[in-house]
Enzyme design. Sequence first.
Site, PDB file in Angstrom:
ATOM      1  N   GLY A  12       1.195  -1.414   0.297  1.00  0.00           N
ATOM      2  CA  GLY A  12       0.205  -0.097  -0.059  1.00  0.00           C
ATOM      3  C   GLY A  12       0.453   1.098  -0.425  1.00  0.00           C
ATOM      4  CG  ASN A  14       1.652   3.279  -6.172  1.00  0.00           C
ATOM      5  OD1 ASN A  14       1.987   3.947  -6.452  1.00  0.00           O
ATOM      6  ND2 ASN A  14       2.212   1.910  -5.704  1.00  0.00           N
ATOM      7  NE  ARG A  62     -11.687 -14.104 -13.413  1.00  0.00           N
ATOM      8  CZ  ARG A  62     -10.309 -14.043 -12.976  1.00  0.00           C
ATOM      9  NH1 ARG A  62     -10.287 -12.545 -12.021  1.00  0.00           N
ATOM     10  NH2 ARG A  62     -10.136 -15.415 -13.407  1.00  0.00           N
ATOM     11  CG  MET A  87      -1.802  -8.903  -6.196  1.00  0.00           C
ATOM     12  SD  MET A  87      -0.426  -7.897  -7.044  1.00  0.00           S
ATOM     13  CE  MET A  87      -0.191  -9.555  -8.337  1.00  0.00           C
ATOM     14  CG  HIS A 106       1.658  -2.706 -15.526  1.00  0.00           C
ATOM     15  ND1 HIS A 106       1.456  -3.949 -14.814  1.00  0.00           N
ATOM     16  CD2 HIS A 106       2.911  -2.674 -15.969  1.00  0.00           C
ATOM     17  CE1 HIS A 106       2.280  -4.652 -15.497  1.00  0.00           C
ATOM     18  NE2 HIS A 106       3.466  -4.423 -15.903  1.00  0.00           N
ATOM     19  CG  ASP A 142      -1.327  -5.248 -16.355  1.00  0.00           C
ATOM     20  OD1 ASP A 142      -1.836  -4.472 -15.930  1.00  0.00           O
ATOM     21  OD2 ASP A 142      -0.578  -5.804 -16.232  1.00  0.00           O
ATOM     22  CD  GLU A 171       4.461   2.158  -9.374  1.00  0.00           C
ATOM     23  OE1 GLU A 171       5.028   1.141 -10.220  1.00  0.00           O
ATOM     24  OE2 GLU A 171       4.750   1.942  -7.596  1.00  0.00           O
TER      25      GLU A 171
HETATM   26  C1  GRF Z   1       3.239  -1.564  -7.430  1.00  0.00           C
HETATM   27  O1  GRF Z   1       4.498  -1.616  -8.121  1.00  0.00           O
HETATM   28  C2  GRF Z   1       2.332  -0.794  -8.897  1.00  0.00           C
HETATM   29  O2  GRF Z   1       3.013  -0.739 -10.164  1.00  0.00           O
HETATM   30  C3  GRF Z   1       1.880  -2.611  -9.281  1.00  0.00           C
HETATM   31  O3  GRF Z   1       2.151  -3.108  -7.996  1.00  0.00           O
HETATM   32  C4  GRF Z   1       2.417  -2.058  -6.851  1.00  0.00           C
HETATM   33  C5  GRF Z   1       1.841  -1.972  -5.933  1.00  0.00           C
HETATM   34  O4  GRF Z   1       3.407  -1.559  -4.650  1.00  0.00           O
HETATM   35  N1  GRF Z   1       0.893  -2.647  -9.591  1.00  0.00           N
HETATM   36  P1  GRF Z   1       2.472  -0.965  -3.370  1.00  0.00           P
HETATM   37  O5  GRF Z   1       1.566  -2.075  -3.027  1.00  0.00           O
HETATM   38  O6  GRF Z   1       1.815   0.544  -3.715  1.00  0.00           O
HETATM   39  O7  GRF Z   1       3.587  -0.595  -2.658  1.00  0.00           O
END
Ligand code: GRF
Length: 194
Positions: A12, A14, A62, A87, A106, A142, A171
């Site tokens: 987490g 991001n 799903r 995921m 991504h 993606d 990011e």
């Molecule tokens: C990031 O590198 C993002 O690009 C990918 O998953 C990762 C998540 O990282 N989709 P975090 O959980 O935000 O640290």
Amino acid sequence: MIDIAVLASGSGTNLQALIDTPSIRPHLRLVLADRAEAPALRRAEEAGIATVSVPWSDHESRDDFSLTVADAIDRSGATGVVLAGFMRILSPSFIERFHPWILNIHPSLLPAFPGQDAVKQALDRGVKITGVTVHVVDELVDHGPIVAQRAVPVNPGDTVESLHARIQVEEHDLYPRVVEAMIQGRLPLAGASV
Ligand code: GRF
């Protein structure tokens, strides 16, 4: 203004970058994870944001999982969705319900290296430049219209960890900028690009 739900499975970081952006924080209605132990949920709790865990294993398909997720988002009042290390692949009906207000980040320069292990794929292929992509989510993984990208050079001796760490610096700067635009309703879609 578009309020948002953040979907995360992992650490987490991001999500944390979004929480730490003052113009975004008031618009974070919900943080949802597919497992109760996701550290992203702890970050949300510490910030006083509503959380919900929707375990994959509680669902038969799903579609069933995606419906539970969509209903939780609806109940939160969010109309935009931000995937931040989520995921699970969501069903086409989920995408249709929120499109185009679903973003993903991504760790590669799409369309290169979609799917899992994007940083390892880039290293294994020997590219000299990789990076990060923010895109609108469509029904393929993606794949949707690209909103923003940043390049990150591959250094001699880079490992997956060292390269991913430099990608994450980008990011954490890029995603809040794009999410802020989405909150303000500024993500015009035109064909395959934004
Ligand atoms: C990031 O590198 C993002 O690009 C990918 O998953 C990762 C998540 O990282 N989709 P975090 O959980 O935000 O640290």
